[in-house]
Design a protein around this motif. Structure first.
Motif, mmCIF file in Angstrom:
data_model
loop_
_atom_site.group_PDB
_atom_site.id
_atom_site.type_symbol
_atom_site.label_atom_id
_atom_site.label_comp_id
_atom_site.label_asym_id
_atom_site.label_seq_id
_atom_site.Cartn_x
_atom_site.Cartn_y
_atom_site.Cartn_z
ATOM 1 N N SER A 174 39.439 -65.369 -34.702
ATOM 2 C CA SER A 174 37.864 -65.216 -34.147
ATOM 3 C C SER A 174 37.617 -66.558 -33.617
ATOM 4 O O SER A 174 36.794 -66.521 -32.710
ATOM 5 N N LEU A 175 38.114 -67.856 -34.202
ATOM 6 C CA LEU A 175 37.721 -68.906 -33.615
ATOM 7 C C LEU A 175 38.048 -69.192 -32.286
ATOM 8 O O LEU A 175 37.456 -69.875 -31.351
ATOM 9 N N PHE A 176 39.340 -68.352 -31.799
ATOM 10 C CA PHE A 176 39.772 -68.573 -30.377
ATOM 11 C C PHE A 176 38.612 -68.225 -29.342
ATOM 12 O O PHE A 176 38.420 -68.334 -28.303
ATOM 13 N N THR A 177 38.137 -66.942 -29.900
ATOM 14 C CA THR A 177 37.354 -66.351 -28.908
ATOM 15 C C THR A 177 35.831 -67.098 -29.085
ATOM 16 O O THR A 177 35.313 -67.130 -27.905
ATOM 17 N N ALA A 178 35.456 -67.702 -29.986
ATOM 18 C CA ALA A 178 34.308 -68.409 -30.067
ATOM 19 C C ALA A 178 34.507 -69.883 -29.023
ATOM 20 O O ALA A 178 33.667 -70.073 -28.319
ATOM 21 N N SER A 179 35.695 -70.355 -29.303
ATOM 22 C CA SER A 179 36.067 -71.361 -28.174
ATOM 23 C C SER A 179 36.106 -71.151 -26.951
ATOM 24 O O SER A 179 35.490 -71.855 -26.207
ATOM 25 N N ALA A 180 36.574 -69.930 -26.405
ATOM 26 C CA ALA A 180 36.763 -69.701 -25.267
ATOM 27 C C ALA A 180 35.278 -69.427 -24.619
ATOM 28 O O ALA A 180 34.830 -69.730 -23.274
ATOM 29 N N ILE A 181 34.166 -68.862 -25.572
ATOM 30 C CA ILE A 181 32.664 -68.636 -24.982
ATOM 31 C C ILE A 181 32.041 -69.971 -24.924
ATOM 32 O O ILE A 181 31.519 -70.298 -23.830
ATOM 33 N N GLY A 182 32.389 -70.904 -25.660
ATOM 34 C CA GLY A 182 31.971 -72.485 -25.606
ATOM 35 C C GLY A 182 32.531 -72.925 -24.403
ATOM 36 O O GLY A 182 31.725 -73.815 -23.787
ATOM 37 N N MET A 183 33.760 -72.860 -24.153
ATOM 38 C CA MET A 183 34.339 -73.378 -22.920
ATOM 39 C C MET A 183 33.833 -72.869 -21.611
ATOM 40 O O MET A 183 33.515 -73.560 -20.710
ATOM 41 N N VAL A 184 33.268 -71.755 -21.684
ATOM 42 C CA VAL A 184 32.702 -71.012 -20.414
ATOM 43 C C VAL A 184 31.304 -71.578 -20.391
ATOM 44 O O VAL A 184 30.606 -72.012 -19.169
ATOM 45 N N ILE A 185 30.380 -71.520 -21.584
ATOM 46 C CA ILE A 185 29.213 -72.232 -21.354
ATOM 47 C C ILE A 185 29.316 -73.703 -20.752
ATOM 48 O O ILE A 185 28.491 -74.314 -20.063
ATOM 49 N N ALA A 186 30.122 -74.505 -21.496
ATOM 50 C CA ALA A 186 30.327 -75.957 -21.022
ATOM 51 C C ALA A 186 30.731 -75.834 -19.549
ATOM 52 O O ALA A 186 30.186 -76.961 -18.877
ATOM 53 N N SER A 187 31.316 -75.196 -18.945
ATOM 54 C CA SER A 187 31.674 -75.049 -17.781
ATOM 55 C C SER A 187 30.679 -74.732 -16.592
ATOM 56 O O SER A 187 30.382 -75.473 -15.978
ATOM 57 N N LEU A 188 29.810 -73.690 -16.979
ATOM 58 C CA LEU A 188 28.985 -73.193 -16.416
ATOM 59 C C LEU A 188 27.405 -73.983 -16.463
ATOM 60 O O LEU A 188 26.660 -73.931 -15.399
ATOM 61 N N ALA A 189 27.239 -74.372 -17.564
ATOM 62 C CA ALA A 189 25.895 -75.051 -17.941
ATOM 63 C C ALA A 189 26.325 -76.233 -18.796
ATOM 64 O O ALA A 189 26.882 -77.296 -18.382
ATOM 65 N N SER A 190 26.090 -76.335 -20.058
ATOM 66 C CA SER A 190 26.128 -77.644 -20.812
ATOM 67 C C SER A 190 26.047 -77.127 -22.412
ATOM 68 O O SER A 190 25.389 -76.235 -22.689
ATOM 69 N N ILE A 191 26.700 -78.012 -23.040
ATOM 70 C CA ILE A 191 26.567 -77.744 -24.454
ATOM 71 C C ILE A 191 25.902 -78.904 -25.160
ATOM 72 O O ILE A 191 25.913 -79.216 -26.398
ATOM 73 N N ALA A 192 25.580 -79.880 -24.318
ATOM 74 C CA ALA A 192 24.834 -81.114 -24.717
ATOM 75 C C ALA A 192 23.388 -81.107 -24.928
ATOM 76 O O ALA A 192 22.691 -80.658 -24.016
ATOM 77 N N GLY A 193 22.578 -81.414 -25.981
ATOM 78 C CA GLY A 193 21.259 -81.390 -26.227
ATOM 79 C C GLY A 193 20.519 -82.351 -25.188
ATOM 80 O O GLY A 193 19.460 -82.202 -24.604
ATOM 81 N N ALA A 194 21.096 -83.605 -24.862
ATOM 82 C CA ALA A 194 20.770 -84.498 -24.004
ATOM 83 C C ALA A 194 20.661 -83.978 -22.509
ATOM 84 O O ALA A 194 19.957 -84.470 -21.563
#
Length: 295
Positions: free
Chosen positions: A146-166
């Motif tokens: 399931s961590l691979f699924t979580a990681s894939a979602i994170g990669m999409v968010i990082a690509s389309l938007a951002s995962i950084a609070g700053a």
């Protein structure tokens, strides 16, 4: 099959077309991209999971205190209430919240954690998955996949938007972690790839606009308790999706909306400690107490 991680819909389409889980196609793709075996990629993820598990255990130490004095001991206090049956909202939720606190408190004490996707949001995914693993006796293999699924979602968010609070505020950190956790949980309980997408969208919608306002510039207040909120949000989003409740706005559009909201945030609300809770009288006093008066 070639995944670019540019959209959640791409993940859903690939998994549905091949009649596989998102985690399965991601594992295959990562092995191909890294020019190694799926066994090696899996072993690397398993090592990350072991660090997550240990950070939960270490973070439940009741004597734990951060150098600033702002955090430590809260996870152990809640875990004690859960173990005694004196918490009010169920064993699973109580354990999950205590684990989220544990990992983030351990991070504040300079312990070893997995940035998932960031250090500021490191408690959400471990808490969601490990609490469910313990509560329902889910296999270790299922959790790691399931961590691979979580990681894939994170990669999409990082690509389309951002995962950084700053860059995007806390919606980009705890919000993204919550969406990733919701996606993983939904797959764990045999949700379809489309349900995974809906759970991601719902979790992100629930945290849209969340600002990043760390008191004294430290990843403690309010970050630690926001991780506890993040895991509860992940449960909510997954529960809705698994019941067949859809997000009216598709996941990819939600991610893009989150990016737009982040762009509209003033810099004072994006990790600078110049606004929000950091700018309250108590927040300013704590900052001076820790670092001395500002010149």
């Amino acid at each position: 099959m070639k995944l670019n991680y540019h959209s959640v819909e791409e993940l859903v389409h690939a998994a549905s077309t091949h009649n596989k889980k998102i985690s399965e196609i991601v594992l295959e793709q990562q092995a191909y991209d890294m020019e190694t075996t799926m066994e090696q990629v899996y072993a690397t993820m398993e090592s990350s999971f072991d660090v997550m598990r240990q950070s939960v255990i270490s973070g439940l130490d009741e004597t734990l205190r951060s150098p600033s004095g702002l955090s430590g001991g809260a996870a152990a206090k809640l875990k004690k209430a859960v173990d005694e049956g004196s918490n009010h909202y169920g064993h699973l939720l109580g354990n999950a919240i205590s684990m989220a606190l544990a990992v983030t408190e351990y991070n504040s004490c300079m312990g070893k954690i997995v940035a998932a996707p960031t250090a500021g949001s490191c408690g959400v995914i471990p808490a969601a998955l490990i609490s469910v693993m313990d509560e329902y006796n889910v296999s270790r293999h299922t959790i790691i996949m399931s961590l691979f699924t979580a990681s894939a979602i994170g990669m999409v968010i990082a690509s389309l938007a951002s995962i950084a609070g700053a860059e995007g505020g806390c919606q980009a950190e705890v919000g993204s972690a919550s969406a990733m956790a919701a996606a993983a949980l939904t797959e764990i309980f045999d949700g379809t790839p489309q349900m995974v997408s809906h759970s991601c969208a719902i979790a992100l919608k629930n945290t849209m606009g969340l600002v990043c306002d760390p008191v004294a510039g430290l990843v403690e207040v309010p970050c630690i308790k926001r991780n506890a909120m993040g895991v509860a949000n992940a449960f909510t989003a997954s529960e809705l999706a698994l019941a067949g409740i859809n997000s009216i706005i598709p996941a990819d559009e939600v991610i893009l909306a989150m990016k737009q909201v982040g762009n509209l945030m003033p810099s004072s609300l994006k990790e600078t400690a110049e606004g929000g809770l950091a700018a309250t009288p108590t927040g300013c006093r704590l900052c001076s107490q820790i670092f001395g008066p500002r010149l």
